[in-house]
Scaffold this active site. Structure first.
Site, PDB file in Angstrom:
ATOM      1  N   ASN A  54      25.829 -69.376  31.828  1.00  0.00           N
ATOM      2  CA  ASN A  54      27.072 -70.045  31.443  1.00  0.00           C
ATOM      3  C   ASN A  54      26.955 -70.600  30.032  1.00  0.00           C
ATOM      4  OD1 ASN A  54      28.655 -69.849  33.877  1.00  0.00           O
ATOM      5  ND2 ASN A  54      27.237 -71.289  34.821  1.00  0.00           N
TER       6      ASN A  54
ATOM      7  N   GLU B 150      21.126 -82.936  35.967  1.00  0.00           N
ATOM      8  CA  GLU B 150      21.949 -81.839  35.454  1.00  0.00           C
ATOM      9  C   GLU B 150      21.630 -81.544  33.988  1.00  0.00           C
ATOM     10  OE1 GLU B 150      24.920 -78.902  35.761  1.00  0.00           O
ATOM     11  OE2 GLU B 150      24.053 -80.165  37.321  1.00  0.00           O
ATOM     12  N   ASP B 151      21.359 -80.296  33.701  1.00  0.00           N
ATOM     13  CA  ASP B 151      21.194 -79.805  32.329  1.00  0.00           C
ATOM     14  C   ASP B 151      20.124 -80.552  31.531  1.00  0.00           C
ATOM     15  OD1 ASP B 151      22.951 -77.815  32.777  1.00  0.00           O
ATOM     16  OD2 ASP B 151      24.625 -78.660  31.684  1.00  0.00           O
TER      17      ASP B 151
ATOM     18  N   ARG C 237      20.221 -79.705  27.323  1.00  0.00           N
ATOM     19  CA  ARG C 237      20.418 -78.266  27.512  1.00  0.00           C
ATOM     20  C   ARG C 237      21.728 -78.050  28.264  1.00  0.00           C
ATOM     21  NH1 ARG C 237      20.543 -74.253  30.865  1.00  0.00           N
ATOM     22  NH2 ARG C 237      20.512 -75.729  32.597  1.00  0.00           N
TER      23      ARG C 237
ATOM     24  N   TYR D 106      35.302 -77.769  34.833  1.00  0.00           N
ATOM     25  CA  TYR D 106      33.886 -77.395  34.913  1.00  0.00           C
ATOM     26  C   TYR D 106      33.707 -76.169  34.028  1.00  0.00           C
ATOM     27  CZ  TYR D 106      29.371 -76.498  37.240  1.00  0.00           C
ATOM     28  OH  TYR D 106      28.052 -76.287  37.510  1.00  0.00           O
TER      29      TYR D 106
ATOM     30  N   ASP E 296      20.237 -79.592  40.119  1.00  0.00           N
ATOM     31  CA  ASP E 296      21.152 -78.493  40.437  1.00  0.00           C
ATOM     32  C   ASP E 296      20.807 -77.227  39.655  1.00  0.00           C
ATOM     33  OD1 ASP E 296      23.470 -77.410  41.775  1.00  0.00           O
ATOM     34  OD2 ASP E 296      24.460 -77.457  39.834  1.00  0.00           O
ATOM     35  N   ASP E 297      20.332 -77.363  38.425  1.00  0.00           N
ATOM     36  CA  ASP E 297      19.988 -76.178  37.632  1.00  0.00           C
ATOM     37  C   ASP E 297      18.843 -75.409  38.271  1.00  0.00           C
ATOM     38  OD1 ASP E 297      21.791 -76.869  35.406  1.00  0.00           O
ATOM     39  OD2 ASP E 297      20.424 -78.539  35.153  1.00  0.00           O
TER      40      ASP E 297
ATOM     41  N   LYS F 201      31.113 -82.383  36.852  1.00  0.00           N
ATOM     42  CA  LYS F 201      30.429 -82.135  38.119  1.00  0.00           C
ATOM     43  C   LYS F 201      30.938 -83.081  39.209  1.00  0.00           C
ATOM     44  CE  LYS F 201      27.413 -78.792  38.763  1.00  0.00           C
ATOM     45  NZ  LYS F 201      26.132 -78.687  38.199  1.00  0.00           N
TER      46      LYS F 201
END
Length: 626
Positions: free
Chosen positions: A467, A288-289, A199, A146, A311-312, A217
């Site tokens: 991150n 995600e992203d 992203r 991760y 999750d972001d 993930k």
């Protein structure tokens, strides 16, 4: 017929016995101690010989017993010595001795990528052993599978691609997705992580290479939450890329066209969601992203219809809230004092706005959860983006950020103005907390950190949450050396603790989403909740915040050790299930229907969660012709 194992079912007689015990006032836990859904039993397989050795789900390598070797036609295909799984791990670990480096220096470290390659090869050939290693060394290898190493993996994924893992739905598959989902061999999927690669970890548009984040993930869902690896699915929605370098790269694996947008984009994602929920009605989909432009819009579009979360937006917010509550405790104050905290936030993207909304909601609930409470809570935040301090004087303000725009007359009295720099805001506000979600490495410069020394807090907190590591707003060393020994420091990617001298340690807390998303997913799965509510997310954050002891928090330790992740996940999941029951959202899971679920007390809920967490143990395999 699929070679995947079917779900375990309790016998009819056992179910009748349990119902009888309940009617008689007995405790069903005492009579069965929850027969584990993920327990041990022989598995029927429809392949033998070399096919078994090439199947990572069933391959045990040298751990196949002599009787299994005879039964599965493996005699002569393996070295004669039968090894235990512990011996196999010992052999594997010896291969890594020269690379015993915890990837703490960030994704540029070549050792981290080399370790990822070795782990990935193990994943390809023996899935059980891969997860056994990952769980046993989770603190060491989570940064490899991760963040931060997964960022480097995604940037180089076209070159690293060896074996397909997951599914790819593209803009050119319009009209075909409903049939495409049946190409995946699993009849049951519990968890999907999906990205559009727009992203990735603050690294920008990586197109189809973003599949690496979905894979990473889900590895953590398996290791931390015990989701069965045969029931997870990484997904990439490839709608093109606006990354010119990838568009010109002849080795790029994705669609070499600019991203589709607007209604065309929504149509692609709509078709994907309809397809996966048609085949797997009880699946949970984690987004995600996705770039900020779409993250909130898709969340609002689907969250009341499907079992999904982002999750972001929501996971990052929950982890940040847990850390912010921990920072209040570190000041020697009760968590109920959180609404008094002055917070300067750097970054107004999807993660930043998600944290702001969650923090405001938490403060408002503590203040009475009424209109005045929300208004009062909103005055505790100063939001700075690339154009400076956001006020109501800002033109073309993002609708999601408008709620947090400061009144321009009010900030004039504070010596500030529209577009004031981060340094100016920190100097004038003297915040308790400086929260970074900007994806701009080094944003918390020496000048910014020196300004924070003027904080009115006895123990100011710095959250450099972006991150991967090189996007962190500052390092732990910079925070402690410039602001002082009393600072509370947290980051999104791992840093080493700082030696402050005289036997004192500056603790570096990694505010990793890994603390929450596995428990949110597992709790939703085991509750059978129809949706993932704000209340379920809130209790997850509060349970994480309460995990640390007072003694630990006063030392500046506001997040627990990653080595405890399965215990953390178990407790977070139990809290999520309880909230789903309280909100009347729970519909039960397999044999545990909603009525039986409501009868479980706090300890019984934890046991229920524990016994439904998959563990990587070699099952006995039995061959049967199809």
């Amino acid at each position: 017929m699929s070679h995947f194992n079917s779900p375990i079912r309790l016998s009819t007689s056992l179910i009748k016995h349990l119902k009888c015990r309940v009617r008689m006032g007995g405790n069903p836990l005492q009579s069965r101690s929850f027969t584990s859904i993920e327990g041990h039993r022989p598995i029927i397989v429809h392949k033998r010989s070399i096919d078994i050795l090439h199947d990572p789900w069933f391959n045990k390598g040298t751990s196949f017993s002599i009787t299994e070797r005879d039964r599965l036609d493996l005699r002569g295909l393996l070295p004669p010595n039968v090894m235990s799984s512990e011996q196999q791990i010992e052999r594997f670990m010896s291969d890594l001795k020269t690379l015993e480096h915890k990837a703490r220096d960030g994704p540029s470290d070549p050792n981290a990528l080399a370790m990822w390659r070795i782990l990935n090869r193990l994943h390809d050939r023996n899935e059980t052993m891969y997860y056994k290693v990952l769980i046993a060394k989770i603190e060491e290898y989570a940064p490899i599978v991760y963040t931060p190493t997964v960022g480097l993996v995604c940037q180089n994924y076209s070159g690293l691609f060896r074996r397909p893992r997951g599914m790819y739905f593209s803009a050119e598959d319009r009209g075909e997705m409903m049939s495409m989902v049946y190409n995946w061999p699993a009849d049951q999927v519990d968890m999907i992580v999906v990205t559009d690669g727009s992203r990735i970890l603050g690294l920008g548009d990586l197109g189809v290479q973003g599949i690496g984040i979905s894979i990473g993930k889900l590895d953590l869902y398996v290791a931390a939450a015990g989701i069965n690896p045969q029931r997870v699915l990484p997904v990439m929605i490839d709608v093109g890329t606006n990354n010119e370098k990838l568009l010109k790269d002849p080795l790029y694996l994705g669609l070499q066209r600019h991203r589709v947008d607007g209604d065309e984009y929504l149509a692609v994602v709509d078709e994907f969601m309809e397809a996966v929920f048609t085949r797997w009605p009880h699946v949970i989909v984690q987004f995600e992203d996705f770039q900020s432009k779409w993250a909130f819009k898709l969340l609002q579009r689907y969250r009341n219809t499907y079992r999904m979360f982002n999750d972001d937006v929501q996971g990052t917010a929950g982890v940040a809230i847990a850390g912010l509550l921990g920072a209040v405790r570190a000041q020697g104050r009760p968590m109920i004092d959180f609404p008094k905290q002055k917070i300067v936030v750097a970054g107004a993207g999807s993660a930043g706005i998600g944290v702001l909304n969650a923090a405001r909601q938490t403060m408002a609930r503590m203040l009475g959860n009424n209109e005045y409470a929300f208004e009062s809570a909103g005055r505790q935040f100063w939001v700075v983006d690339a154009n400076g301090l956001i006020t109501d004087e800002r033109k073309n303000i993002d609708p999601d950020a408008r709620l947090f725009a400061r009144n321009v007359k009010e900030i004039h009295r504070q010596g500030l103005r529209e577009g004031a720099s981060l340094v100016e805001v920190v100097q004038q506000v003297k915040p308790d907390v400086l929260l970074g979600l900007s994806a701009v490495g080094g944003l918390f410069s020496k000048e910014v950190l020196e300004a924070l020394r003027g904080s009115t807090s006895t123990r100011p907190a710095i959250f450099a949450m972006s991150n991967p590591t090189n996007n962190a707003e500052c390092t732990a060393q910079e925070a402690f050396s410039i602001v002082g020994d009393n600072v509370v420091f947290a980051s999104g990617s791992p840093f080493k603790d700082v030696d402050l001298g005289n036997g004192l340690i500056g603790h570096c807390n990694q505010g990793n989403n890994m603390y929450l998303f596995p428990g949110i997913g597992l709790g939703t799965l085991l509750s059978g909740s129809r949706v993932i509510s704000d209340g379920m997310l809130q209790v997850a954050a509060e349970r994480l915040a309460a995990y640390m002891t007072d003694e630990e928090v006063l030392k500046g330790v506001i997040y627990p050790s990653i080595s405890s992740i399965r215990d953390i996940t178990k407790k977070v999941a139990a809290a999520v299930i309880k909230e789903a029951i309280d909100e009347d959202l729970a519909e039960g899971y397999r044999e545990m229907d909603a009525r039986e679920l409501r009868k479980l007390n706090k300890e019984e809920l934890k046991e229920y969660v524990q016994n439904n967490m998959w563990s990587p143990e070699y099952p006995t395999l039995v061959y049967k012709k199809e």
